[in-house]
Write a protein that holds these residues in place. Structure first.
Motif, PDB file in Angstrom:
ATOM      1  N   SER A  93       0.356  -1.676   0.071  1.00 30.78           N
ATOM      2  CA  SER A  93       0.349   0.723   0.169  1.00 30.78           C
ATOM      3  C   SER A  93       0.782   1.405  -0.188  1.00 30.78           C
ATOM      4  CB  SER A  93      -0.963   0.191   0.986  1.00 30.78           C
ATOM      5  OG  SER A  93      -1.642   1.084   1.439  1.00 30.78           O
ATOM      6  N   LEU A  94       0.257   2.337  -0.798  1.00 34.90           N
ATOM      7  CA  LEU A  94       1.519   3.687  -0.819  1.00 34.90           C
ATOM      8  C   LEU A  94       0.614   4.809  -0.394  1.00 34.90           C
ATOM      9  CD1 LEU A  94       2.666   3.078  -4.246  1.00 34.90           C
ATOM     10  CD2 LEU A  94       3.811   2.431  -1.807  1.00 34.90           C
ATOM     11  N   THR A  95      -0.903   3.830   0.232  1.00 27.20           N
ATOM     12  CA  THR A  95      -1.816   5.240   0.652  1.00 27.20           C
ATOM     13  C   THR A  95      -2.010   5.707   2.347  1.00 27.20           C
ATOM     14  OG1 THR A  95      -3.526   3.925  -0.497  1.00 27.20           O
ATOM     15  CG2 THR A  95      -2.607   5.627  -2.271  1.00 27.20           C
ATOM     16  N   GLY A  96      -1.585   4.348   2.790  1.00 26.38           N
ATOM     17  CA  GLY A  96      -2.014   4.498   3.909  1.00 26.38           C
ATOM     18  C   GLY A  96      -2.630   3.687   4.808  1.00 26.38           C
ATOM     19  N   GLU A  97      -3.361   2.686   3.552  1.00 28.29           N
ATOM     20  CA  GLU A  97      -4.408   1.526   3.247  1.00 28.29           C
ATOM     21  C   GLU A  97      -3.897   0.784   4.687  1.00 28.29           C
ATOM     22  OE1 GLU A  97      -4.209   2.038   0.801  1.00 28.29           O
ATOM     23  OE2 GLU A  97      -5.790   2.308  -0.659  1.00 28.29           O
ATOM     24  N   GLN A  98      -4.532   0.157   4.887  1.00 29.00           N
ATOM     25  CA  GLN A  98      -4.525  -1.426   6.115  1.00 29.00           C
ATOM     26  C   GLN A  98      -4.896  -2.612   5.958  1.00 29.00           C
ATOM     27  OE1 GLN A  98      -1.873  -1.089   8.220  1.00 29.00           O
ATOM     28  NE2 GLN A  98      -1.431   0.873   8.131  1.00 29.00           N
ATOM     29  N   PRO A  99      -4.466  -3.462   5.653  1.00 29.21           N
ATOM     30  CA  PRO A  99      -2.919  -3.820   5.967  1.00 29.21           C
ATOM     31  C   PRO A  99      -1.845  -3.268   4.991  1.00 29.21           C
ATOM     32  CG  PRO A  99      -4.080  -5.655   4.815  1.00 29.21           C
ATOM     33  CD  PRO A  99      -4.484  -4.458   5.032  1.00 29.21           C
ATOM     34  N   LYS A 100      -0.620  -3.119   5.575  1.00 29.24           N
ATOM     35  CA  LYS A 100       0.198  -2.385   4.836  1.00 29.24           C
ATOM     36  C   LYS A 100       0.616  -2.832   3.714  1.00 29.24           C
ATOM     37  CE  LYS A 100       2.889   1.171   4.202  1.00 29.24           C
ATOM     38  NZ  LYS A 100       3.317   2.281   3.375  1.00 29.24           N
ATOM     39  N   LYS A 101       0.712  -4.165   3.804  1.00 25.81           N
ATOM     40  CA  LYS A 101       1.229  -5.750   2.218  1.00 25.81           C
ATOM     41  C   LYS A 101       0.164  -6.788   2.751  1.00 25.81           C
ATOM     42  CE  LYS A 101       5.936  -4.929   2.445  1.00 25.81           C
ATOM     43  NZ  LYS A 101       7.485  -5.451   2.497  1.00 25.81           N
ATOM     44  N   VAL A 102      -0.025  -6.955   1.563  1.00 29.89           N
ATOM     45  CA  VAL A 102      -1.680  -7.877   1.341  1.00 29.89           C
ATOM     46  C   VAL A 102      -0.660  -8.595  -0.220  1.00 29.89           C
ATOM     47  CG1 VAL A 102      -3.573  -6.334   2.522  1.00 29.89           C
ATOM     48  CG2 VAL A 102      -2.735  -6.722  -0.747  1.00 29.89           C
ATOM     49  N   ARG A 103      -0.651 -10.250   0.032  1.00 23.58           N
ATOM     50  CA  ARG A 103      -0.937 -11.541  -1.122  1.00 23.58           C
ATOM     51  C   ARG A 103      -2.022 -11.177  -1.248  1.00 23.58           C
ATOM     52  NH1 ARG A 103       3.555 -14.278   0.111  1.00 23.58           N
ATOM     53  NH2 ARG A 103       4.849 -12.753   0.973  1.00 23.58           N
ATOM     54  N   VAL A 104      -2.425 -10.843  -2.560  1.00 26.65           N
ATOM     55  CA  VAL A 104      -3.054 -11.202  -3.864  1.00 26.65           C
ATOM     56  C   VAL A 104      -3.381 -12.210  -4.467  1.00 26.65           C
ATOM     57  CG1 VAL A 104      -4.851  -9.596  -5.537  1.00 26.65           C
ATOM     58  CG2 VAL A 104      -3.249  -8.189  -4.189  1.00 26.65           C
ATOM     59  N   ARG A 105      -4.929 -13.318  -4.786  1.00 24.65           N
ATOM     60  CA  ARG A 105      -4.879 -14.187  -4.554  1.00 24.65           C
ATOM     61  C   ARG A 105      -6.156 -13.989  -5.888  1.00 24.65           C
ATOM     62  NH1 ARG A 105      -4.141 -19.655  -4.300  1.00 24.65           N
ATOM     63  NH2 ARG A 105      -3.035 -18.878  -2.340  1.00 24.65           N
ATOM     64  N   LEU A 106      -6.153 -13.752  -7.592  1.00 26.39           N
ATOM     65  CA  LEU A 106      -7.315 -13.062  -8.078  1.00 26.39           C
ATOM     66  C   LEU A 106      -8.233 -14.420  -9.077  1.00 26.39           C
ATOM     67  CD1 LEU A 106      -4.470 -11.591 -10.557  1.00 26.39           C
ATOM     68  CD2 LEU A 106      -5.432 -10.401  -9.371  1.00 26.39           C
ATOM     69  N   ALA A 107      -9.414 -13.534  -9.201  1.00 28.36           N
ATOM     70  CA  ALA A 107     -10.181 -14.537  -9.803  1.00 28.36           C
ATOM     71  C   ALA A 107     -10.456 -14.345 -11.534  1.00 28.36           C
ATOM     72  CB  ALA A 107     -11.387 -13.674  -9.394  1.00 28.36           C
ATOM     73  N   GLU A 108      -9.678 -14.015 -11.980  1.00 27.52           N
ATOM     74  CA  GLU A 108      -9.196 -14.033 -13.837  1.00 27.52           C
ATOM     75  C   GLU A 108      -8.123 -14.088 -14.073  1.00 27.52           C
ATOM     76  OE1 GLU A 108     -12.300 -14.647 -15.147  1.00 27.52           O
ATOM     77  OE2 GLU A 108     -13.681 -14.021 -13.758  1.00 27.52           O
ATOM     78  N   GLU A 109      -7.502 -14.403 -14.675  1.00 22.21           N
ATOM     79  CA  GLU A 109      -6.087 -14.889 -15.312  1.00 22.21           C
ATOM     80  C   GLU A 109      -5.932 -13.410 -16.171  1.00 22.21           C
ATOM     81  OE1 GLU A 109      -3.381 -17.614 -18.480  1.00 22.21           O
ATOM     82  OE2 GLU A 109      -5.640 -17.999 -17.333  1.00 22.21           O
ATOM     83  N   GLU A 110      -6.881 -12.509 -16.712  1.00 27.79           N
ATOM     84  CA  GLU A 110      -6.868 -11.328 -17.406  1.00 27.79           C
ATOM     85  C   GLU A 110      -6.181 -10.666 -16.863  1.00 27.79           C
ATOM     86  OE1 GLU A 110      -9.173 -13.239 -17.818  1.00 27.79           O
ATOM     87  OE2 GLU A 110      -9.240 -13.429 -19.449  1.00 27.79           O
ATOM     88  N   ASP A 111      -6.789 -10.247 -15.261  1.00 30.16           N
ATOM     89  CA  ASP A 111      -5.934  -9.256 -14.365  1.00 30.16           C
ATOM     90  C   ASP A 111      -4.168  -9.470 -14.009  1.00 30.16           C
ATOM     91  OD1 ASP A 111      -7.653  -8.070 -14.208  1.00 30.16           O
ATOM     92  OD2 ASP A 111      -8.372  -9.325 -12.098  1.00 30.16           O
TER      93      ASP A 111
END
Length: 410
Positions: free
Chosen positions: A321-339
């Motif tokens: 995150s670069l804008t102050g949201e919490q949590p600071k770091k997340v792992r992202v598991r996508l729903a669509e391959e295009e993303d």
């Protein structure tokens, strides 16, 4: 020092237990005198073994030590099979095996660590299923599962393809709630019989492997959905995923201690997995986690980690995150391959993106499941300058394996 002196010879061995173990590993009773001694023949060529049976006889200790030392001459059989089972009380034996191209009894360091971690996670996931059938446990029932694991011993690895052995107590109890001191006759109220927890582990593994087999033939994940009541869960799917990922095959075998038989159930069972099952388990994990307890979250930031792409999987990456949201770091598991392709582009061109998904906490990591890339916000440098903040360099170059060790600083 004589090699025999290096081996631990236990005292107070129950002769009936020794006789039972010998018969289970292939020795045959060929003679003897009732209540006095038994004579056993080995499965291969070799000398017969005299096992004293009368613990009141004055020569019992001498004869028992002689019998054990004779058995210890087969060092491999003794250290890997006989000695652990003699030392441990009534215990069930779990073996987690992973195919290895390394020399006999060896494995690459990271693959070995991954196998041990997978074995631990398999036992924990199965123990949680004893408490209730749930698609995604997260931290639920974690303390109970850890109390079960605390009663499990790890044995020596076996030669050939790498094997991790676990001995789970069969005749003890596991407190359902922390600090419980209930007596064994209150099983089901305050404590669980450890054998029953181990049987739950077996059921959960069996149901998950059957779901994998169903997918192989029908290309449907319905077996995982229907198997939840039998112990299938996100945690079990990811544990077996770690075991099969980048492997030439793996299997889990269980030998239930025959001193405590289970009516109507075989004492031995084995579950086989293929390296090609990893994508199936990955897809199943995505499905099982979708309806877990979660909250929808939106994170804007830098793509700082990229997972190695797995066939059939939409993809996984990390966002800081670069804008102050919490949590600071997340792992992202996508729903669509295009993303995933958009995330790769953002990483390569140092672009900020906004992602949305179901926020979950897994151990020390925060995950966005069933996630989508909402939009690409533009160059990170321009974004940070508009916000009046200094630009930070990317944390990690290239790709990592998200199922391996956590990078330093995460």
């Amino acid at each position: 020092m004589n090699i025999d002196d290096e081996l631990f010879i236990p005292e107070g061995v129950d002769p009936n237990k020794l006789a039972l173990i010998l018969s289970e590993v292939g020795w045959t009773l060929v003679g003897g005198r009732d209540g006095s001694y038994g004579r056993f023949s080995p499965p291969n060529e070799g000398a017969n073994l005299l096992v004293p049976l009368d613990e009141q006889a004055p020569e019992f200790s001498f004869l028992m030590e002689a019998a054990l030392r004779q058995l210890s001459e087969d060092r491999d059989l003794w250290t890997r099979t006989l000695s652990p089972r003699l030392i441990v009380d009534i215990a069930d034996e779990f073996k987690f095996r992973r195919e290895s191209s390394a020399p006999s009894g060896m494995i690459s360091w990271r693959a070995g660590e991954q196998l041990i971690s997978s074995a631990r996670r398999t036992l924990l996931a199965g123990a949680k299923s004893y408490m209730a059938p749930i698609r995604h446990f997260s931290n639920k029932f974690g303390q109970f599962a850890n109390r079960y694991l605390d009663s499990v011993l790890m044995g020596q690895t076996a030669p050939g393809s790498y094997i991790v052995t676990a001995y789970a107590q069969a005749d003890s109890v596991v407190p359902i709630h922390g600090g419980s001191r209930a007596l064994p006759d209150l099983v089901g109220a305050n404590v669980a019989q450890s054998r029953q927890v181990s049987l739950a582990v077996i059921r959960a593994v069996e149901a998950t492997v059957e779901a994998v087999e169903h997918f192989r033939h029908h290309h449907s994940l319905s077996g995982f959905e229907e198997g939840v009541n039998s112990g299938v869960s996100y945690e079990m799917a990811t544990a077996l995923l770690a075991m099969t990922s980048n492997s030439d095959g793996a299997d889990i075998s269980v030998d239930l201690n025959s001193a405590l038989p289970v009516p109507g159930k075989s004492g031995s069972v084995r579950f086989d997995l293929r390296g090609s099952d990893a994508p199936i388990l990955e897809r199943a994990a995505n499905v099982l986690v979708e309806q877990g307890p979660s909250e929808r979250a939106v994170i804007s930031g830098r793509v700082h980690l990229l997972a190695k792409k797995v066939a059939g999987s939409p993809g996984v990456f990390g966002v800081e995150s670069l804008t102050g949201e919490q949590p600071k770091k997340v792992r992202v598991r996508l729903a669509e391959e295009e993303d995933y392709h958009e995330a790769v582009r953002a990483h390569e061109e140092d672009l900020a993106i906004r992602v949305s998904g179901n926020l979950e906490r897994e151990g020390t990591l925060n995950w966005l499941y069933n996630a989508t890339v909402v939009e690409t916000l533009g160059p990170i440098e321009s974004l940070m300058q508009r916000r009046g903040r200094p630009v930070r360099p990317s944390a990690v170059e290239g790709q990592i394996d998200l199922f391996g060790d956590e990078p330093r600083g995460e």
